[in-house]
Scaffold this active site. Structure first.
Site, PDB file in Angstrom:
ATOM      1  N   GLN A 171      13.861 -22.769 -43.917  1.00 54.85           N
ATOM      2  CA  GLN A 171      14.524 -22.403 -42.461  1.00 54.85           C
ATOM      3  C   GLN A 171      15.912 -23.093 -42.522  1.00 54.85           C
ATOM      4  O   GLN A 171      16.751 -22.826 -41.718  1.00 54.85           O
ATOM      5  CB  GLN A 171      13.601 -22.880 -41.237  1.00 54.85           C
ATOM      6  CG  GLN A 171      12.397 -21.820 -41.225  1.00 54.85           C
ATOM      7  CD  GLN A 171      12.902 -20.436 -41.137  1.00 54.85           C
ATOM      8  OE1 GLN A 171      14.165 -19.853 -40.448  1.00 54.85           O
ATOM      9  NE2 GLN A 171      11.798 -19.530 -41.212  1.00 54.85           N
ATOM     10  N   SER A 201      13.767 -19.727 -49.846  1.00 54.08           N
ATOM     11  CA  SER A 201      13.325 -18.375 -50.064  1.00 54.08           C
ATOM     12  C   SER A 201      14.391 -17.355 -49.647  1.00 54.08           C
ATOM     13  O   SER A 201      15.179 -17.522 -48.873  1.00 54.08           O
ATOM     14  CB  SER A 201      12.073 -18.125 -49.017  1.00 54.08           C
ATOM     15  OG  SER A 201      11.752 -16.751 -48.992  1.00 54.08           O
ATOM     16  N   GLY A 202      14.544 -16.445 -50.738  1.00 54.69           N
ATOM     17  CA  GLY A 202      15.461 -15.500 -50.521  1.00 54.69           C
ATOM     18  C   GLY A 202      15.437 -14.765 -49.079  1.00 54.69           C
ATOM     19  O   GLY A 202      16.591 -14.530 -48.781  1.00 54.69           O
ATOM     20  N   HIS A 203      14.332 -14.128 -48.824  1.00 55.67           N
ATOM     21  CA  HIS A 203      14.173 -13.264 -47.745  1.00 55.67           C
ATOM     22  C   HIS A 203      14.619 -13.897 -46.427  1.00 55.67           C
ATOM     23  O   HIS A 203      14.793 -13.437 -45.466  1.00 55.67           O
ATOM     24  CB  HIS A 203      13.275 -12.366 -47.795  1.00 55.67           C
ATOM     25  CG  HIS A 203      12.104 -12.997 -47.101  1.00 55.67           C
ATOM     26  ND1 HIS A 203      11.368 -13.008 -45.735  1.00 55.67           N
ATOM     27  CD2 HIS A 203      10.935 -13.868 -47.896  1.00 55.67           C
ATOM     28  CE1 HIS A 203      10.358 -13.502 -45.795  1.00 55.67           C
ATOM     29  NE2 HIS A 203       9.944 -14.125 -47.071  1.00 55.67           N
ATOM     30  N   GLY A 242       9.247 -18.763 -51.202  1.00 54.40           N
ATOM     31  CA  GLY A 242       8.953 -20.139 -50.332  1.00 54.40           C
ATOM     32  C   GLY A 242       7.710 -20.542 -50.808  1.00 54.40           C
ATOM     33  O   GLY A 242       7.223 -21.566 -51.093  1.00 54.40           O
ATOM     34  N   THR A 243       6.518 -19.758 -50.682  1.00 56.20           N
ATOM     35  CA  THR A 243       5.198 -20.007 -50.885  1.00 56.20           C
ATOM     36  C   THR A 243       4.860 -20.514 -52.226  1.00 56.20           C
ATOM     37  O   THR A 243       4.199 -21.603 -52.368  1.00 56.20           O
ATOM     38  CB  THR A 243       4.417 -18.681 -50.772  1.00 56.20           C
ATOM     39  OG1 THR A 243       4.609 -18.316 -49.393  1.00 56.20           O
ATOM     40  CG2 THR A 243       2.647 -18.990 -50.684  1.00 56.20           C
ATOM     41  N   ASN A 289      10.054 -23.692 -38.332  1.00 57.51           N
ATOM     42  CA  ASN A 289      10.276 -22.317 -38.188  1.00 57.51           C
ATOM     43  C   ASN A 289       9.950 -21.706 -36.902  1.00 57.51           C
ATOM     44  O   ASN A 289      10.676 -20.850 -36.518  1.00 57.51           O
ATOM     45  CB  ASN A 289       9.503 -21.275 -39.525  1.00 57.51           C
ATOM     46  CG  ASN A 289       8.090 -21.899 -39.265  1.00 57.51           C
ATOM     47  OD1 ASN A 289       7.669 -22.930 -39.740  1.00 57.51           O
ATOM     48  ND2 ASN A 289       7.137 -21.094 -39.092  1.00 57.51           N
ATOM     49  N   CYS A 340      -2.648 -13.502 -32.677  1.00 57.98           N
ATOM     50  CA  CYS A 340      -3.578 -12.746 -32.074  1.00 57.98           C
ATOM     51  C   CYS A 340      -4.569 -12.234 -33.465  1.00 57.98           C
ATOM     52  O   CYS A 340      -4.692 -11.080 -33.675  1.00 57.98           O
ATOM     53  CB  CYS A 340      -3.073 -11.677 -31.440  1.00 57.98           C
ATOM     54  SG  CYS A 340      -4.447 -10.486 -30.603  1.00 57.98           S
TER      55      CYS A 340
HETATM   56  C1  LIG Z   1       8.955 -17.866 -44.546  1.00 62.35           C
HETATM   57  C2  LIG Z   1       8.619 -19.336 -44.822  1.00 62.35           C
HETATM   58  C3  LIG Z   1       7.907 -19.805 -46.008  1.00 62.35           C
HETATM   59  C4  LIG Z   1       7.447 -18.727 -46.971  1.00 62.35           C
HETATM   60  O1  LIG Z   1       8.529 -18.013 -47.655  1.00 62.35           O
HETATM   61  P1  LIG Z   1       8.116 -16.893 -48.545  1.00 62.35           P
HETATM   62  O2  LIG Z   1       9.248 -16.497 -49.594  1.00 62.35           O
HETATM   63  O3  LIG Z   1       7.838 -15.724 -47.349  1.00 62.35           O
HETATM   64  O4  LIG Z   1       7.014 -17.147 -49.316  1.00 62.35           O
HETATM   65  C5  LIG Z   1       7.743 -21.143 -46.147  1.00 62.35           C
HETATM   66  N1  LIG Z   1       8.208 -22.072 -45.326  1.00 62.35           N
HETATM   67  C6  LIG Z   1       8.757 -21.745 -44.179  1.00 62.35           C
HETATM   68  C7  LIG Z   1       9.207 -22.835 -43.190  1.00 62.35           C
HETATM   69  C8  LIG Z   1       9.021 -20.412 -43.973  1.00 62.35           C
HETATM   70  O5  LIG Z   1       9.725 -20.054 -42.704  1.00 62.35           O
END
Ligand SMILES: *Cc1c(COP(=O)(O)O)cnc(C)c1O
Length: 387
Positions: free
Chosen positions: A179, A199-201, A72-73, A151, A325
């Site tokens: 999301q 994003s896959g994960h 996603g990044t 998110n 934190c």
């Molecule tokens: C997790 C997330 C990302 C980042 O995705 P990665 O695959 O971890 O780089 C970007 N945007 C949102 C809204 C996310 O929840």
């Protein structure tokens, strides 16, 4: 290992066993390079195309509109930098105050470099007002980047309305849908979205794989330069197991979309009702009528989110808090601040995020534990009003 009750699916998700199974041959038997001329590599290239097709099917787009990235990044960074490079004379980006850092951080850096960044505000329920966008869209705007769903709160934004405003002004529109995918039906063919990140994960595939959808005809300069992979749009030898796994995850996401919106939603609603009933001075953050079906963000007055997480953790319950934190000081999250959640409530905010693996029994267990935890912490809290 002792039992884990995982209610932190907006942070990451369990890789589905079927996804792992699909990936395994590509670590071993099928290790060829998809760019090779020989048919051993060609076999792998074919698997990548199959995965691309499965993702296009989930998103309702063309296979050649899918670019594989590292997550996603990278997808967000590519959309931002790639669009600015395609429109070098335009100097303004419109986004929101509640984006993920993967959008906000590149925007902040661009601001240092002289770009104008306009961050749309949200209301107390975390909702976006498209009228504010209409006021600030202008001919100097290179890109509008607005997340599909938040998110932290799960609030869903009026993406098609936003896209229509952008299209009317001829401004490219990108959405971080990390999301939303798998939780909200998405049909890009009849959409006003020009670019979309996933994003896959976050959808039961592994970490380190993602997608940027780029609509045919939308201008984008490559961000990662290298070989001619991804039709010259993203250099670097493909993460083949990740891509194949993401293809399987996309297929499963489509199958489970209904489950997310019925069974998972009902579990989330039951947890919400139980918390509100057993914890006085608790409230839900985010528009309850327009939220992702898996997400619940609750503020507990007079207690620290961090302390709640610690006690939940003793029962093997994983959730996350709305305060970070970092640097030793407890700062409420930028999302809670943008919503104007009062200081004491923002500090006590906890996010529970469910998935298709969440069971009734797990939700019941958490529902049983949370009331006593909050009660116990309030007995210790210096903030509690004397009754
Ligand atoms: C997790 C997330 C990302 C980042 O995705 P990665 O695959 O971890 O780089 C970007 N945007 C949102 C809204 C996310 O929840």
């Amino acid at each position: 290992m002792e039992r884990v009750i995982y209610l932190d699916n907006n942070a990451t998700t369990k890789v589905d066993d079927a996804v792992i199974e699909e990936m395994m041959p590509y670590f071993g038997q099928w290790y060829g390079n998809p760019s090779s001329m020989h048919s051993f590599g060609g076999r792998v290239a074919k698997s990548i195309q199959e995965a691309r097709g499965r993702i296009a099917e989930l998103l309702g787009c063309q296979a050649d509109e899918i670019i594989f990235t590292s997550g996603g990044t990278e997808s967000n960074n590519t959309a931002i930098h790639g669009t600015l490079a395609a429109y070098p004379r335009k100097r303004k980006i419109i986004t929101t105050r509640v984006e993920h850092p993967a959008v906000l951080s590149p925007c902040r850096q661009l601001e240092q470099q002289g770009y104008e960044i306009y961050e749309l505000s949200v209301d107390r329920q975390g909702r976006l007002n498209a009228d504010e966008l209409a006021e600030v869209l202008d001919d100097n705007t290179a890109l509008v980047s607005i997340m599909y769903a938040n998110n932290e709160t799960g609030v869903i934004f009026p993406i098609e309305e936003i896209g229509a405003l952008c299209r009317a002004r001829g401004v490219p529109f990108h959405t971080d849908a990390v999301q939303a995918v798998g939780k909200v039906p998405i049909h890009l063919k009849d959409s006003t979205i020009d670019m979309l990140s996933l994003s896959g994960h976050k959808i039961h595939a592994p970490k380190g794989i993602g997608v940027l959808f780029v609509r045919r005809g939308v201008r984008l300069v490559p961000f990662i330069l290298g070989g001619h992979q991804e039709s010259g749009r993203r250099g670097g030898t493909e993460n083949v197991p990740g891509i194949v796994g993401l293809g399987k995850a996309a297929q499963l996401a489509q199958q489970y979309l209904n489950d997310e919106n019925t069974r998972v939603r009902a579990l989330r609603d039951a947890l919400e009702a139980k918390i509100l009933a057993t914890c006085p001075d608790s409230m839900v953050n985010g528009d309850r009528r327009n939220r992702l079906p898996n997400t619940l963000n609750v503020s507990f007055e007079y207690v620290e989110g961090e302390s709640i997480l610690m006690l939940l953790n003793q029962f093997g319950i994983c959730a996350s808090s709305g305060s970070a934190c970092t640097s030793g000081s407890l700062e409420p999250s930028h999302v809670m601040r943008a919503m104007g959640v009062p200081f004491t409530a923002a500090h006590g905010s906890v996010r529970f995020s469910l998935s298709r693996f969440t069971t009734q029994e797990e939700v019941d267990f958490v529902g049983e534990k949370i009331g006593p935890i909050i009660h116990r912490l309030r007995e210790l809290s210096p903030f509690v009003k004397s009754a």
